[in-house]
Design a protein around this motif. Structure first.
Motif, PDB file in Angstrom:
ATOM      1  N   SER A  10       1.168  -0.577  -0.050  1.00  0.00           N
ATOM      2  CA  SER A  10      -0.042  -0.433   0.298  1.00  0.00           C
ATOM      3  C   SER A  10       1.194   1.032  -0.204  1.00  0.00           C
ATOM      4  O   SER A  10       0.074   2.330  -0.944  1.00  0.00           O
ATOM      5  N   ILE A  11       1.528   1.224   0.768  1.00  0.00           N
ATOM      6  CA  ILE A  11       2.787   2.633   0.700  1.00  0.00           C
ATOM      7  C   ILE A  11       3.857   2.585  -0.717  1.00  0.00           C
ATOM      8  O   ILE A  11       3.605   4.128  -1.234  1.00  0.00           O
ATOM      9  N   GLY A  12       3.907   1.628  -1.273  1.00  0.00           N
ATOM     10  CA  GLY A  12       4.047   1.477  -2.758  1.00  0.00           C
ATOM     11  C   GLY A  12       3.420   2.354  -3.399  1.00  0.00           C
ATOM     12  O   GLY A  12       3.839   2.778  -4.642  1.00  0.00           O
ATOM     13  N   GLU A  13       1.600   1.330  -3.426  1.00  0.00           N
ATOM     14  CA  GLU A  13       0.356   2.367  -4.038  1.00  0.00           C
ATOM     15  C   GLU A  13       1.319   4.189  -3.807  1.00  0.00           C
ATOM     16  O   GLU A  13       0.950   4.259  -5.091  1.00  0.00           O
ATOM     17  N   LEU A  14       1.177   4.017  -2.712  1.00  0.00           N
ATOM     18  CA  LEU A  14       0.749   6.083  -2.265  1.00  0.00           C
ATOM     19  C   LEU A  14       1.566   5.996  -3.482  1.00  0.00           C
ATOM     20  O   LEU A  14       1.487   7.675  -3.457  1.00  0.00           O
ATOM     21  N   CYS A  15       3.111   6.562  -3.006  1.00  0.00           N
ATOM     22  CA  CYS A  15       4.377   6.748  -3.597  1.00  0.00           C
ATOM     23  C   CYS A  15       4.206   6.829  -5.271  1.00  0.00           C
ATOM     24  O   CYS A  15       4.856   7.790  -5.799  1.00  0.00           O
ATOM     25  N   TYR A  17       1.870   6.266  -7.250  1.00  0.00           N
ATOM     26  CA  TYR A  17       0.201   6.991  -8.071  1.00  0.00           C
ATOM     27  C   TYR A  17       0.124   8.010  -7.703  1.00  0.00           C
ATOM     28  O   TYR A  17      -0.700   8.520  -8.178  1.00  0.00           O
ATOM     29  N   SER A  18       1.199   8.375  -6.553  1.00  0.00           N
ATOM     30  CA  SER A  18       0.868  10.172  -6.186  1.00  0.00           C
ATOM     31  C   SER A  18       1.228  10.929  -7.446  1.00  0.00           C
ATOM     32  O   SER A  18       1.666  11.906  -8.422  1.00  0.00           O
ATOM     33  N   CYS A  46      -6.195   7.288 -10.751  1.00  0.00           N
ATOM     34  CA  CYS A  46      -5.022   7.543  -9.839  1.00  0.00           C
ATOM     35  C   CYS A  46      -5.705   8.279  -8.156  1.00  0.00           C
ATOM     36  O   CYS A  46      -4.704   7.257  -7.729  1.00  0.00           O
ATOM     37  N   LEU A  47      -6.458   8.171  -8.375  1.00  0.00           N
ATOM     38  CA  LEU A  47      -7.563   9.109  -6.794  1.00  0.00           C
ATOM     39  C   LEU A  47      -7.884   7.408  -6.531  1.00  0.00           C
ATOM     40  O   LEU A  47      -7.360   7.511  -4.941  1.00  0.00           O
ATOM     41  N   ALA A  48      -7.738   7.038  -7.377  1.00  0.00           N
ATOM     42  CA  ALA A  48      -8.660   5.190  -6.694  1.00  0.00           C
ATOM     43  C   ALA A  48      -7.631   4.284  -5.666  1.00  0.00           C
ATOM     44  O   ALA A  48      -7.692   4.259  -4.906  1.00  0.00           O
ATOM     45  N   ARG A  49      -6.552   4.310  -6.820  1.00  0.00           N
ATOM     46  CA  ARG A  49      -4.939   4.363  -6.259  1.00  0.00           C
ATOM     47  C   ARG A  49      -4.373   4.421  -5.082  1.00  0.00           C
ATOM     48  O   ARG A  49      -3.404   3.841  -4.367  1.00  0.00           O
ATOM     49  N   ILE A  50      -4.437   5.955  -4.487  1.00  0.00           N
ATOM     50  CA  ILE A  50      -4.425   6.568  -3.705  1.00  0.00           C
ATOM     51  C   ILE A  50      -5.319   6.398  -2.368  1.00  0.00           C
ATOM     52  O   ILE A  50      -4.881   5.809  -1.277  1.00  0.00           O
TER      53      ILE A  50
END
Length: 318
Positions: A10-15, A17-18, A46-50
């Motif tokens: 999840s942390i990787g996704e946040l970085c 897709y931001s 991208c917003l959904a993946r954040i």
């Protein structure tokens, strides 16, 4: 809850897709991209993946509500629909490009019908996910995080799978007329073709998580490695394909604009191969004179003198 493997993902996704969101907004705001309304849906994806990973990380602190798990599961299930809308937006642009020089039997309303079906699948997935939250609350009370989409959620997944088949057919038909595409637009068709296999793998995971009761495909507490390799990586590859393609396409559009400008200059009698020279001293002085009151009076007198000379020349010719 403790920090685990899925939390790291999840942390990787946040970085990731931001950064992808920033690039998407940057590209959507640049001139020349207005014809492709698919960028709006890429930004939504991208917003959904954040938001989804942020919800998952919020479950690590305290006693999270069932609605947090419910929202995380819904975002994972319906995230496939914005990607399909991105592809449909790109196909719409390609069809417009072909119709500028060649009339085909394909029409824009065909893509619009598929778009409506995708949106309907998205709505059914959200409503079905909300209703499935009731059964999740019962499972959460027993200490298990289980989320099984109901009939509406399954119907939404069926619609998304059907739309994928329609997208493949439209892409194959457009490929027949690729020779009529504008310069630089062919790479968009290539981006669509390259993204379709990854989208298929992602849909396979959606099918297992929706219609199968295999715990490894449970959207909440399933096998994280499977979720990463069969769902998240495919989504990321699709986003990278489109963003990289549009970055290179912007350069091509600029080159075409410069080429058209050179052609206009050459038709006006100027040599486009010669570099533009700076303003001469006389031109600078003339510009300065026009900016003063005295200069305005002088230019008025000069213009009247030229007008009288023109009238006298016409009288002599007559």
């Amino acid at each position: 809850m403790t920090f685990d493997y899925r939390s790291s993902v999840s942390i990787g996704e946040l970085c990731i897709y931001s950064s992808a969101l920033i690039i998407g907004i940057f590209l959507a705001a640049r001139p020349g991209f207005g014809r492709n309304w698919g960028w709006f849906y890429l930004i939504l994806f991208c917003l959904a993946r954040i938001i989804g990973p942020a919800m998952q990380l919020s479950t690590l602190h305290g006693s999270p509500r069932a609605s947090i798990y419910e929202g995380y599961a819904i975002l994972n299930n319906v995230a496939i629909s914005p990607l399909e809308l991105v592809i449909l937006g790109t196909l719409n642009r390609l069809l417009d490009s072909i119709h500028k020089t060649y009339n085909t039997f394909l029409r824009t309303f065909m893509l619009q019908i598929i778009q409506v079906v995708v949106v309907l699948g998205l709505i059914l997935g959200v409503v079905g996910g909300v209703r499935a939250g009731n059964s999740f609350e019962e499972g959460n009370a027993s200490g298990q995080h289980v989320f099984h989409p109901g009939p509406l959620g399954k119907a939404g997944s069926i619609l998304l799978i059907s739309c994928y088949v329609a997208i493949v057919i439209i892409t194959a038909l457009l490929s027949i007329f690729k020779s009529h595409l504008e310069a630089g637009e062919t790479r968009l068709l290539l981006a669509v073709v390259l993204s379709l296999p990854f989208l298929l793998v992602r849909l396979i995971y959606t099918g297992f998580s929706t219609f199968s009761y295999n715990p490894k495909f449970n959207i909440l507490d399933g096998d994280t490695t499977i979720f990463l390799c069969v769902a998240l990586i495919e989504e990321l590859i699709i986003v990278i394909i489109f963003e990289v393609t549009w970055l290179t396409l912007r350069r091509q559009v600029k080159e075409q604009h410069n080429k058209a400008r050179r052609q206009i200059d050459s038709s006006n009698g100027s040599d486009p191969t010669q570099p533009k020279r700076g303003k001469s001293t006389g031109q600078i002085a003339l510009g300065f004179a026009k900016a003063t009151i005295f200069g305005h009076l002088v230019m008025l007198f000069v213009n009247r003198s030229h007008a009288r000379s023109g009238v006298e020349m016409q009288a002599r010719r007559a």
